[in-house]
Enzyme design. Structure first.
Site, PDB file in Angstrom:
ATOM      1  N   PHE A 221     -16.553-133.306 -64.261  1.00  0.00           N
ATOM      2  CA  PHE A 221     -17.330-134.266 -63.915  1.00  0.00           C
ATOM      3  C   PHE A 221     -18.046-135.414 -65.324  1.00  0.00           C
ATOM      4  O   PHE A 221     -18.722-135.934 -65.320  1.00  0.00           O
ATOM      5  CB  PHE A 221     -19.383-132.898 -64.088  1.00  0.00           C
ATOM      6  CG  PHE A 221     -19.478-132.072 -62.926  1.00  0.00           C
ATOM      7  CD1 PHE A 221     -19.587-132.583 -61.823  1.00  0.00           C
ATOM      8  CD2 PHE A 221     -18.922-130.928 -63.562  1.00  0.00           C
ATOM      9  CE1 PHE A 221     -19.201-131.540 -60.626  1.00  0.00           C
ATOM     10  CE2 PHE A 221     -18.216-129.841 -62.032  1.00  0.00           C
ATOM     11  CZ  PHE A 221     -19.132-130.221 -60.950  1.00  0.00           C
TER      12      PHE A 221
ATOM     13  N   HIS B 193     -27.363-125.940 -67.502  1.00  0.00           N
ATOM     14  CA  HIS B 193     -28.327-127.006 -67.160  1.00  0.00           C
ATOM     15  C   HIS B 193     -29.852-126.550 -67.422  1.00  0.00           C
ATOM     16  O   HIS B 193     -30.421-127.569 -67.392  1.00  0.00           O
ATOM     17  CB  HIS B 193     -28.120-128.431 -66.239  1.00  0.00           C
ATOM     18  CG  HIS B 193     -27.366-129.741 -66.938  1.00  0.00           C
ATOM     19  ND1 HIS B 193     -25.791-128.166 -68.060  1.00  0.00           N
ATOM     20  CD2 HIS B 193     -26.601-130.389 -66.900  1.00  0.00           C
ATOM     21  CE1 HIS B 193     -24.997-129.500 -67.569  1.00  0.00           C
ATOM     22  NE2 HIS B 193     -25.768-130.772 -67.886  1.00  0.00           N
TER      23      HIS B 193
ATOM     24  N   HIS C 224     -23.959-133.329 -73.701  1.00  0.00           N
ATOM     25  CA  HIS C 224     -23.902-133.796 -72.165  1.00  0.00           C
ATOM     26  C   HIS C 224     -25.341-133.750 -71.513  1.00  0.00           C
ATOM     27  O   HIS C 224     -25.304-132.933 -71.355  1.00  0.00           O
ATOM     28  CB  HIS C 224     -22.654-133.589 -71.739  1.00  0.00           C
ATOM     29  CG  HIS C 224     -22.095-134.531 -70.588  1.00  0.00           C
ATOM     30  ND1 HIS C 224     -21.423-133.638 -69.225  1.00  0.00           N
ATOM     31  CD2 HIS C 224     -22.244-135.989 -71.126  1.00  0.00           C
ATOM     32  CE1 HIS C 224     -21.418-134.897 -68.810  1.00  0.00           C
ATOM     33  NE2 HIS C 224     -21.910-136.150 -69.187  1.00  0.00           N
TER      34      HIS C 224
HETATM   35  C1  LIG Z   1     -21.046-128.950 -65.695  1.00  0.00           C
HETATM   36  S1  LIG Z   1     -19.599-128.162 -65.730  1.00  0.00           S
HETATM   37  C2  LIG Z   1     -18.971-127.772 -67.256  1.00  0.00           C
HETATM   38  C3  LIG Z   1     -18.101-129.759 -66.757  1.00  0.00           C
HETATM   39  C4  LIG Z   1     -16.870-129.704 -67.719  1.00  0.00           C
HETATM   40  N1  LIG Z   1     -17.331-129.747 -69.348  1.00  0.00           N
HETATM   41  C5  LIG Z   1     -16.501-130.993 -67.335  1.00  0.00           C
HETATM   42  O1  LIG Z   1     -16.211-131.860 -67.713  1.00  0.00           O
HETATM   43  O2  LIG Z   1     -16.140-131.334 -65.900  1.00  0.00           O
HETATM   44  C6  LIG Z   1     -21.062-126.599 -66.573  1.00  0.00           C
HETATM   45  C7  LIG Z   1     -20.493-125.233 -66.793  1.00  0.00           C
HETATM   46  O3  LIG Z   1     -20.634-124.263 -67.516  1.00  0.00           O
HETATM   47  C8  LIG Z   1     -20.782-122.625 -66.752  1.00  0.00           C
HETATM   48  N2  LIG Z   1     -21.689-121.906 -67.398  1.00  0.00           N
HETATM   49  C9  LIG Z   1     -23.447-122.329 -67.365  1.00  0.00           C
HETATM   50  N3  LIG Z   1     -23.822-121.681 -67.714  1.00  0.00           N
HETATM   51  C10 LIG Z   1     -23.251-120.697 -68.258  1.00  0.00           C
HETATM   52  C11 LIG Z   1     -23.464-119.485 -69.835  1.00  0.00           C
HETATM   53  N4  LIG Z   1     -24.596-119.178 -69.588  1.00  0.00           N
HETATM   54  N5  LIG Z   1     -22.189-119.043 -70.206  1.00  0.00           N
HETATM   55  C12 LIG Z   1     -21.530-119.592 -69.917  1.00  0.00           C
HETATM   56  N6  LIG Z   1     -21.467-120.503 -69.176  1.00  0.00           N
HETATM   57  C13 LIG Z   1     -21.770-120.736 -68.562  1.00  0.00           C
HETATM   58  C14 LIG Z   1     -20.538-122.860 -65.893  1.00  0.00           C
HETATM   59  O4  LIG Z   1     -19.739-122.284 -65.480  1.00  0.00           O
HETATM   60  C15 LIG Z   1     -19.568-124.280 -65.518  1.00  0.00           C
HETATM   61  O5  LIG Z   1     -18.212-123.902 -65.478  1.00  0.00           O
END
Ligand SMILES: C[S@@+](CC[C@H](N)C(=O)[O-])C[C@H]1O[C@@H](n2cnc3c(N)ncnc32)[C@H](O)[C@@H]1O
Length: 226
Positions: A29, A154, A179
């Site tokens: 993303f 988020h 981010h």
């Molecule tokens: C927006 S994505 C990350 C995008 C990534 N940084 C990239 O460059 O594509 C958010 C990630 O956070 C993880 N996530 C969400 N809540 C979480 C939590 N409480 N603990 C660990 N991982 C979490 C999700 O599984 C997901 O893979």
């Protein structure tokens, strides 16, 4: 998505063409301008000689940049993700990718894609992946960090827990990178929780803003107050 402002300096580190190509080819993303700012910040923070940490790796797109910055600095990139996806990535939501679903279990699992991404980029040896919920890992953590990149859940609950759990581990001079900071609700696409965390970090008195690129904010820890 709203672009805010970009500040760059000619002395900032930039990734080699092969690393940038791997980043661009990886599922994820983060746009290129934010990736370059992330890389420059991670490279600078790596000079502290402490680990770089990412919360939220998904399929490893941003991790490529952290891993390469860690490699160059001789430190380790740590990643924290349960690899089950955020709310907006679940089936039926805008950011869902059916290819991320484990066909046997029927739930999201981005860990295989994450591992493939790092293997293809030749960066596996520079990354330690912590698979679990961010607050649970943070509660066990005790090592100072040079860099904390917040890109996990988020919702206010998750973004706040990431900030509260990990920002106190930042060494003085270390960088906090957030981010999806969208000051204008018109621009937001997954909510404004990261913006509220950014405001909280600024108000704490513990951070000084270094740069803003698109929705990426880089803050330096310059004092106590957390
Ligand atoms: C927006 S994505 C990350 C995008 C990534 N940084 C990239 O460059 O594509 C958010 C990630 O956070 C993880 N996530 C969400 N809540 C979480 C939590 N409480 N603990 C660990 N991982 C979490 C999700 O599984 C997901 O893979």
């Amino acid at each position: 998505m709203g672009s805010v402002q970009t500040r760059t300096a000619s002395h900032e580190a930039t990734p080699a063409p092969a690393i940038l190509a791997a980043f661009e080819a990886a599922k994820g993303f983060m746009p290129v301008d934010e990736g370059l700012a992330l890389y420059a910040a991670a490279s600078e923070a790596g000079r502290l000689g402490l680990p770089l940490l990412e919360i939220g790796s998904y399929c490893g797109r941003s991790t490529i940049l952290l891993a390469d910055a860690a490699r160059a600095a001789g430190v380790t990139a740590l990643t924290v993700d349960h690899h089950r996806g955020s709310e907006e990535q679940q089936p039926g939501w805008d950011y869902h990718d059916p290819q991320t679903v484990d066909p046997e279990l029927g739930v999201m699992d981005t860990l295989p894609a994450f591992r493939r991404t790092l293997h293809r980029a030749g960066l596996e040896d520079h990354v330690v992946a912590l698979v679990g919920r961010s607050p649970r890992v943070a509660a066990l953590w005790g090592t100072p960090l040079a860099f904390v990149f917040v890109d996990g859940g988020h919702t206010d609950e998750h973004a706040t827990a990431d900030y509260e759990g990990w920002a106190p581990h930042l060494a003085e001079g270390g960088l906090l990178v957030i981010h999806d900071v969208f000051p204008d609700p018109v621009d937001e696409f997954t909510g404004q929780a990261p913006y509220r965390v950014y405001l909280r970090a600024r108000a704490s008195g513990a951070f000084t803003e270094v740069s803003a690129t698109g929705s990426l904010r880089v803050l330096r820890r310059t004092g106590p107050g957390l």
